[in-house]
Design an enzyme around this catalytic site. Structure first.
Site, short mmCIF file in Angstrom:
data_model
loop_
_atom_site.label_atom_id
_atom_site.label_comp_id
_atom_site.label_asym_id
_atom_site.label_seq_id
_atom_site.Cartn_x
_atom_site.Cartn_y
_atom_site.Cartn_z
N SER A 176 0.82 -1.21 0.00
CA SER A 176 0.00 0.00 0.00
C SER A 176 0.85 1.27 0.00
O SER A 176 0.49 2.27 -0.61
CB SER A 176 -0.96 0.00 1.20
OG SER A 176 -1.95 -0.98 1.00
N SER B 211 -4.85 -2.77 1.01
CA SER B 211 -5.44 -3.29 2.24
C SER B 211 -4.36 -3.30 3.31
O SER B 211 -3.32 -3.94 3.15
CB SER B 211 -5.97 -4.71 2.02
OG SER B 211 -6.36 -5.30 3.24
N GLU C 293 0.38 -5.87 15.47
CA GLU C 293 0.79 -5.64 16.85
C GLU C 293 1.68 -4.42 17.03
O GLU C 293 2.01 -4.06 18.15
CB GLU C 293 1.51 -6.88 17.38
CG GLU C 293 0.62 -8.10 17.43
CD GLU C 293 1.36 -9.34 17.92
OE1 GLU C 293 2.56 -9.25 18.25
OE2 GLU C 293 0.73 -10.40 17.95
N HIS D 144 3.29 0.14 12.88
CA HIS D 144 3.48 0.15 11.43
C HIS D 144 2.17 0.48 10.71
O HIS D 144 2.15 1.26 9.76
CB HIS D 144 4.04 -1.21 10.97
CG HIS D 144 4.37 -1.27 9.52
ND1 HIS D 144 5.48 -0.65 8.98
CD2 HIS D 144 3.74 -1.87 8.50
CE1 HIS D 144 5.51 -0.88 7.69
NE2 HIS D 144 4.47 -1.61 7.36
#
Length: 163
Positions: free
Chosen positions: A65, A88, A93, A96
């Site tokens: 992306s 997408s 976690e 980023h």
């Protein structure tokens, strides 16, 4: 949630400008490919349903992306009437997700401000894979379809503003 009570694939064909003579670029992220391919197919099908010839639809793939910005910038230079950026990004976690989402949304905004070819933001930014599935051909329809209709409308707006 905005999508909860709306099917992204629903539109009134009678309200869509004639798209027969327009050319569209679609830049597709290869990251989360099962999602981006669903979005691409929704966009492609909507363009075809609105009389866009397959020869007037140009597709380029980019790795992720983040790379959509450069891909869309280069696509704007090909003479298309509108560009659809398909990606997408799914929450993980780390932070980023936040950095990619912010950069891509700002980058596509910048392309719309700086250049004369509209770029449509079809980048899902979901909390989990199921949300992405639901919006790329699942229970909420297909954001790709919605993006293609927006691309047609923006190409017509751009053309009519020059008349």
């Amino acid at each position: 949630m905005a999508t909860e009570n709306k099917n992204l694939s629903d539109y009134d064909k009678a309200t869509i400008p004639n798209a027969k003579d327009f050319r569209f670029g679609i830049v597709v992220s290869e990251w989360n490919e099962s999602i981006t391919e669903g979005l691409f197919h929704g966009a492609y099908q909507a363009l075809m349903e609105n009389e866009v010839s397959s020869k007037n639809i140009l597709r380029w793939n980019v790795p992720g992306s983040y790379e959509l910005i450069y891909g869309c910038k280069k696509m704007q230079e090909t003479g298309v009437d509108a560009v659809i950026a398909i990606g997408s990004v799914i929450q993980g976690e780390t932070k980023h997700f936040d950095f990619v989402c912010e950069a891509v949304s700002q980058g596509i905004k910048d392309l719309n401000v700086l250049h004369d070819v509209p770029v449509i933001f079809c980048v899902l930014t979901d909390n989990n894979l199921q949300q992405a599935i639901d919006r790329s051909g699942g229970k909420h329809g297909n954001k790709g379809t919605e993006a293609a209709i927006a691309a047609i409308k923006m190409a017509a707006l751009n053309k009519n503003s020059k008349s």
